[in-house]
Write a protein that holds these residues in place. Structure first.
Motif, PDB file in Angstrom:
ATOM      1  N   PRO A  24      -9.514  16.306  62.559  1.00  0.00           N
ATOM      2  CA  PRO A  24      -9.399  17.517  61.745  1.00  0.00           C
ATOM      3  C   PRO A  24      -8.188  17.420  60.815  1.00  0.00           C
ATOM      4  CG  PRO A  24      -8.881  17.978  64.055  1.00  0.00           C
ATOM      5  CD  PRO A  24      -9.307  16.546  63.970  1.00  0.00           C
ATOM      6  N   PHE A  25      -8.203  18.227  59.766  1.00  0.00           N
ATOM      7  CA  PHE A  25      -7.105  18.179  58.802  1.00  0.00           C
ATOM      8  C   PHE A  25      -6.471  19.552  58.661  1.00  0.00           C
ATOM      9  CE2 PHE A  25     -11.065  18.867  56.530  1.00  0.00           C
ATOM     10  CZ  PHE A  25     -10.791  19.978  55.758  1.00  0.00           C
ATOM     11  N   ASP A  26      -5.254  19.570  58.147  1.00  0.00           N
ATOM     12  CA  ASP A  26      -4.492  20.790  57.902  1.00  0.00           C
ATOM     13  C   ASP A  26      -4.847  21.295  56.503  1.00  0.00           C
ATOM     14  OD1 ASP A  26      -2.502  22.638  57.075  1.00  0.00           O
ATOM     15  OD2 ASP A  26      -0.941  21.622  58.244  1.00  0.00           O
ATOM     16  N   GLY A  27      -5.520  22.425  56.428  1.00  0.00           N
ATOM     17  CA  GLY A  27      -5.953  22.979  55.150  1.00  0.00           C
ATOM     18  C   GLY A  27      -4.805  23.281  54.203  1.00  0.00           C
ATOM     19  N   PHE A  28      -3.641  23.686  54.739  1.00  0.00           N
ATOM     20  CA  PHE A  28      -2.495  23.976  53.879  1.00  0.00           C
ATOM     21  C   PHE A  28      -1.970  22.698  53.223  1.00  0.00           C
ATOM     22  CE2 PHE A  28      -2.339  27.649  56.792  1.00  0.00           C
ATOM     23  CZ  PHE A  28      -2.414  28.659  55.848  1.00  0.00           C
ATOM     24  N   LYS A  29      -1.903  21.613  53.993  1.00  0.00           N
ATOM     25  CA  LYS A  29      -1.455  20.334  53.426  1.00  0.00           C
ATOM     26  C   LYS A  29      -2.463  19.831  52.391  1.00  0.00           C
ATOM     27  CE  LYS A  29       2.331  19.533  55.853  1.00  0.00           C
ATOM     28  NZ  LYS A  29       3.597  19.003  55.382  1.00  0.00           N
ATOM     29  N   ALA A  30      -3.749  20.040  52.656  1.00  0.00           N
ATOM     30  CA  ALA A  30      -4.781  19.649  51.687  1.00  0.00           C
ATOM     31  C   ALA A  30      -4.656  20.471  50.409  1.00  0.00           C
ATOM     32  CB  ALA A  30      -6.173  19.811  52.307  1.00  0.00           C
ATOM     33  N   ASP A  31      -4.310  21.745  50.539  1.00  0.00           N
ATOM     34  CA  ASP A  31      -4.108  22.593  49.358  1.00  0.00           C
ATOM     35  C   ASP A  31      -2.928  22.126  48.522  1.00  0.00           C
ATOM     36  OD1 ASP A  31      -6.283  24.168  49.976  1.00  0.00           O
ATOM     37  OD2 ASP A  31      -5.095  25.828  50.789  1.00  0.00           O
ATOM     38  N   VAL A  32      -1.869  21.651  49.177  1.00  0.00           N
ATOM     39  CA  VAL A  32      -0.702  21.125  48.443  1.00  0.00           C
ATOM     40  C   VAL A  32      -1.142  19.931  47.600  1.00  0.00           C
ATOM     41  CG1 VAL A  32       1.530  19.949  48.701  1.00  0.00           C
ATOM     42  CG2 VAL A  32       1.035  22.004  50.040  1.00  0.00           C
ATOM     43  N   TRP A  33      -1.956  19.052  48.174  1.00  0.00           N
ATOM     44  CA  TRP A  33      -2.491  17.904  47.431  1.00  0.00           C
ATOM     45  C   TRP A  33      -3.255  18.387  46.191  1.00  0.00           C
ATOM     46  CZ3 TRP A  33      -2.479  12.551  48.076  1.00  0.00           C
ATOM     47  CH2 TRP A  33      -3.386  11.848  47.269  1.00  0.00           C
ATOM     48  N   SER A  34      -4.166  19.337  46.387  1.00  0.00           N
ATOM     49  CA  SER A  34      -4.984  19.841  45.281  1.00  0.00           C
ATOM     50  C   SER A  34      -4.134  20.490  44.191  1.00  0.00           C
ATOM     51  CB  SER A  34      -6.017  20.843  45.799  1.00  0.00           C
ATOM     52  OG  SER A  34      -6.909  20.208  46.683  1.00  0.00           O
ATOM     53  N   LEU A  35      -3.107  21.223  44.587  1.00  0.00           N
ATOM     54  CA  LEU A  35      -2.190  21.815  43.603  1.00  0.00           C
ATOM     55  C   LEU A  35      -1.521  20.734  42.756  1.00  0.00           C
ATOM     56  CD1 LEU A  35      -0.442  24.603  45.707  1.00  0.00           C
ATOM     57  CD2 LEU A  35      -1.816  24.942  43.651  1.00  0.00           C
ATOM     58  N   ALA A  36      -1.101  19.667  43.397  1.00  0.00           N
ATOM     59  CA  ALA A  36      -0.433  18.581  42.662  1.00  0.00           C
ATOM     60  C   ALA A  36      -1.385  17.915  41.676  1.00  0.00           C
ATOM     61  CB  ALA A  36       0.131  17.549  43.640  1.00  0.00           C
ATOM     62  N   ILE A  37      -2.606  17.653  42.099  1.00  0.00           N
ATOM     63  CA  ILE A  37      -3.584  17.026  41.211  1.00  0.00           C
ATOM     64  C   ILE A  37      -3.844  17.921  40.009  1.00  0.00           C
ATOM     65  CG2 ILE A  37      -6.000  16.307  41.006  1.00  0.00           C
ATOM     66  CD1 ILE A  37      -4.253  14.289  42.528  1.00  0.00           C
ATOM     67  N   ASN A  38      -4.003  19.215  40.265  1.00  0.00           N
ATOM     68  CA  ASN A  38      -4.258  20.142  39.164  1.00  0.00           C
ATOM     69  C   ASN A  38      -3.043  20.293  38.262  1.00  0.00           C
ATOM     70  OD1 ASN A  38      -7.066  21.248  39.237  1.00  0.00           O
ATOM     71  ND2 ASN A  38      -6.492  21.456  41.372  1.00  0.00           N
ATOM     72  N   LYS A  39      -1.849  20.268  38.815  1.00  0.00           N
ATOM     73  CA  LYS A  39      -0.632  20.326  37.989  1.00  0.00           C
ATOM     74  C   LYS A  39      -0.569  19.105  37.073  1.00  0.00           C
ATOM     75  CE  LYS A  39       3.158  21.574  36.281  1.00  0.00           C
ATOM     76  NZ  LYS A  39       3.021  22.541  35.177  1.00  0.00           N
ATOM     77  N   LEU A  40      -0.830  17.937  37.620  1.00  0.00           N
ATOM     78  CA  LEU A  40      -0.836  16.725  36.786  1.00  0.00           C
ATOM     79  C   LEU A  40      -1.894  16.815  35.695  1.00  0.00           C
ATOM     80  CD1 LEU A  40      -0.349  13.572  39.052  1.00  0.00           C
ATOM     81  CD2 LEU A  40       1.085  14.349  37.173  1.00  0.00           C
ATOM     82  N   ALA A  41      -3.075  17.312  36.042  1.00  0.00           N
ATOM     83  CA  ALA A  41      -4.142  17.443  35.041  1.00  0.00           C
ATOM     84  C   ALA A  41      -3.720  18.387  33.923  1.00  0.00           C
ATOM     85  CB  ALA A  41      -5.433  17.927  35.701  1.00  0.00           C
ATOM     86  N   LEU A  89       7.339  11.787  32.488  1.00  0.00           N
ATOM     87  CA  LEU A  89       7.430  13.183  32.872  1.00  0.00           C
ATOM     88  C   LEU A  89       8.871  13.471  33.289  1.00  0.00           C
ATOM     89  CD1 LEU A  89       4.231  13.450  35.105  1.00  0.00           C
ATOM     90  CD2 LEU A  89       4.509  14.225  32.749  1.00  0.00           C
ATOM     91  N   PRO A  90       9.273  14.744  33.286  1.00  0.00           N
ATOM     92  CA  PRO A  90      10.610  15.089  33.768  1.00  0.00           C
ATOM     93  C   PRO A  90      10.819  14.590  35.200  1.00  0.00           C
ATOM     94  CG  PRO A  90       9.590  16.968  32.685  1.00  0.00           C
ATOM     95  CD  PRO A  90       8.532  15.915  32.809  1.00  0.00           C
ATOM     96  N   VAL A  91      12.019  14.092  35.476  1.00  0.00           N
ATOM     97  CA  VAL A  91      12.340  13.501  36.783  1.00  0.00           C
ATOM     98  C   VAL A  91      12.045  14.468  37.918  1.00  0.00           C
ATOM     99  CG1 VAL A  91      14.232  12.600  38.208  1.00  0.00           C
ATOM    100  CG2 VAL A  91      14.061  11.946  35.803  1.00  0.00           C
ATOM    101  N   ARG A  92      12.435  15.726  37.778  1.00  0.00           N
ATOM    102  CA  ARG A  92      12.223  16.714  38.849  1.00  0.00           C
ATOM    103  C   ARG A  92      10.735  17.011  39.062  1.00  0.00           C
ATOM    104  NH1 ARG A  92      16.369  15.449  41.256  1.00  0.00           N
ATOM    105  NH2 ARG A  92      18.349  16.156  40.423  1.00  0.00           N
ATOM    106  N   LEU A  93       9.943  16.964  38.006  1.00  0.00           N
ATOM    107  CA  LEU A  93       8.499  17.151  38.147  1.00  0.00           C
ATOM    108  C   LEU A  93       7.900  15.974  38.904  1.00  0.00           C
ATOM    109  CD1 LEU A  93       5.767  18.513  37.605  1.00  0.00           C
ATOM    110  CD2 LEU A  93       5.759  17.404  35.355  1.00  0.00           C
ATOM    111  N   VAL A  94       8.299  14.760  38.566  1.00  0.00           N
ATOM    112  CA  VAL A  94       7.802  13.567  39.273  1.00  0.00           C
ATOM    113  C   VAL A  94       8.178  13.649  40.750  1.00  0.00           C
ATOM    114  CG1 VAL A  94       8.040  11.051  39.490  1.00  0.00           C
ATOM    115  CG2 VAL A  94       7.789  12.095  37.229  1.00  0.00           C
ATOM    116  N   GLU A  95       9.408  14.059  41.029  1.00  0.00           N
ATOM    117  CA  GLU A  95       9.862  14.199  42.421  1.00  0.00           C
ATOM    118  C   GLU A  95       8.981  15.187  43.183  1.00  0.00           C
ATOM    119  OE1 GLU A  95      13.493  16.674  43.688  1.00  0.00           O
ATOM    120  OE2 GLU A  95      14.242  14.611  43.550  1.00  0.00           O
ATOM    121  N   MET A  96       8.690  16.330  42.562  1.00  0.00           N
ATOM    122  CA  MET A  96       7.865  17.342  43.210  1.00  0.00           C
ATOM    123  C   MET A  96       6.443  16.820  43.443  1.00  0.00           C
ATOM    124  SD  MET A  96       6.795  21.172  41.904  1.00  0.00           S
ATOM    125  CE  MET A  96       5.614  20.570  40.686  1.00  0.00           C
ATOM    126  N   VAL A  97       5.826  16.263  42.415  1.00  0.00           N
ATOM    127  CA  VAL A  97       4.439  15.797  42.544  1.00  0.00           C
ATOM    128  C   VAL A  97       4.363  14.625  43.514  1.00  0.00           C
ATOM    129  CG1 VAL A  97       2.451  14.866  41.303  1.00  0.00           C
ATOM    130  CG2 VAL A  97       3.776  16.723  40.302  1.00  0.00           C
TER     131      VAL A  97
END
Length: 163
Positions: free
Chosen positions: A21-38, A83-91
């Motif tokens: 099983p997976f942690d839905g909150f951790k999966a949501d963090v992944w999806s947020l990052a992908i969408n932010k990059l897009a 990309l800005p250094v802090r954005l790369v760090e976050m993503v």
């Protein structure tokens, strides 16, 4: 959901019912990052987070070597600029392939990049962007919205990087 922004552990679970099983909150963090990059670069940088995608494998290999996965993705996709250094760090923290290592939503919310002021569009530029968003049908639908958001935040022009 769309495989382009689905976390690797969710894809593994969909493809194999016996996967843990997976942690839905951790999966949501992944999806947020992908969408932010897009939103910033104007496209998804890989088709899916699995061994079937070379750009994803480059990102995973960079993480194993303790390098930036985002920078590895940019190289794999032939992206120019940076990309800005802090954005790369976050993503980078949000796209850690191992879910237990991935940043929590609380850590993302406290990230320094999110606390910074946006890189300065004028009131006039913000007004133009809002007018463009109101006319999505004339601007190309969702991609028009992503282009508008990317230009507002200083992202590059949209390019397709799907395999």
């Amino acid at each position: 959901g769309t495989r382009a922004y689905t976390a690797p552990e969710v894809i593994a679970h969909r493809d194999d019912d016996s996967a843990p099983p997976f942690d839905g909150f951790k999966a949501d963090v992944w999806s947020l990052a992908i969408n932010k990059l897009a939103m910033v670069v104007g496209s998804f940088l890989f088709a899916e987070a699995s061994d079937a995608d070379g750009a994803f494998l480059d990102m995973r290999d960079a993480q194993v070597a303790e390098r930036s996965g985002v920078q590895a993705l940019f190289r794999a996709c032939g992206m120019k600029g940076s990309l800005p250094v802090r954005l790369v760090e976050m993503v980078d923290g949000m796209l850690l392939v191992v879910p237990e290592d991935r940043w929590s939503l609380e850590r993302v919310a406290g990230c320094e990049w999110l606390q910074l002021e946006p890189p300065g569009p004028s009131i006039e530029m913000a007004g133009k962007t809002i007018r463009r968003l109101k006319n999505l049908d004339d601007e190309g639908g969702l991609m028009g919205m992503i282009d508008a958001a990317a230009s507002w935040w200083g992202g590059s022009d949209r390019q397709s990087h799907h395999q």
